[in-house]
Write a protein that holds these residues in place. Structure first.
Motif, mmCIF file in Angstrom:
data_model
loop_
_atom_site.group_PDB
_atom_site.id
_atom_site.type_symbol
_atom_site.label_atom_id
_atom_site.label_comp_id
_atom_site.label_asym_id
_atom_site.label_seq_id
_atom_site.Cartn_x
_atom_site.Cartn_y
_atom_site.Cartn_z
ATOM 1 N N PHE A 29 -4.739 4.745 -8.757
ATOM 2 C CA PHE A 29 -4.907 5.288 -7.420
ATOM 3 C C PHE A 29 -3.563 5.472 -6.711
ATOM 4 N N ASN A 30 -2.501 4.933 -7.305
ATOM 5 C CA ASN A 30 -1.185 5.081 -6.691
ATOM 6 C C ASN A 30 -0.557 6.443 -6.956
ATOM 7 N N ILE A 31 -1.045 7.163 -7.963
ATOM 8 C CA ILE A 31 -0.470 8.470 -8.286
ATOM 9 C C ILE A 31 -1.517 9.577 -8.391
ATOM 10 N N TYR A 32 -2.791 9.198 -8.201
ATOM 11 C CA TYR A 32 -3.850 10.202 -8.218
ATOM 12 C C TYR A 32 -4.454 10.348 -6.830
ATOM 13 N N ARG A 33 -4.644 11.566 -6.417
ATOM 14 C CA ARG A 33 -5.453 11.853 -5.242
ATOM 15 C C ARG A 33 -6.891 11.969 -5.724
#
Length: 117
Positions: A29-33
């Protein structure tokens, strides 16, 4: 490998509520929207709600104040709480993961939401 599995759809009466879940694997979730989209018969797929890694929320106007997107890091799951449902919310709902660096889109198989009396 990214996998998105939606659940929680079903038949509900107008005014009712449902909570959709999107169980993820291979997603940070830190690099995916993360987002929820929907497609009604004969219509184009549209964005319903999304959440950025920084926690910024976006909603289509028609669901503002009724739907809420959230994520659980421990469960690697994204949710869509849907309240005050109307027949116009009837659609196939898809979970989406968008990689912000590679701009790659991933989709789940969809879960059907039908609002009818």
């Amino acid at each position: 490998q990214v996998q998105l599995v939606e659940s929680g759809g079903g038949l509900v009466q107008p005014g009712g509520s449902l909570r959709l879940s999107c169980a993820t694997s291979g997603v940070s979730f830190n690099i995916y929207r993360m987002g929820w989209y929907r497609q009604a018969p004969g219509k184009q797929r549209e964005l319903v709600a999304r959440i950025t890694p920084g926690g910024i929320l976006n909603y289509v106007d028609s669901v503002k104040g009724r739907f809420a997107i959230s994520r659980d890091y421990a469960e690697n799951t994204v949710y869509l709480q849907m309240n005050s449902l109307t027949p116009e919310d009837t659609a196939l709902y898809y979970c989406n993961a968008y990689h912000l660096l590679t701009t790659t889109d991933y989709w789940g198989q969809g879960t059907q939401v039908t609002v009818s009396s």
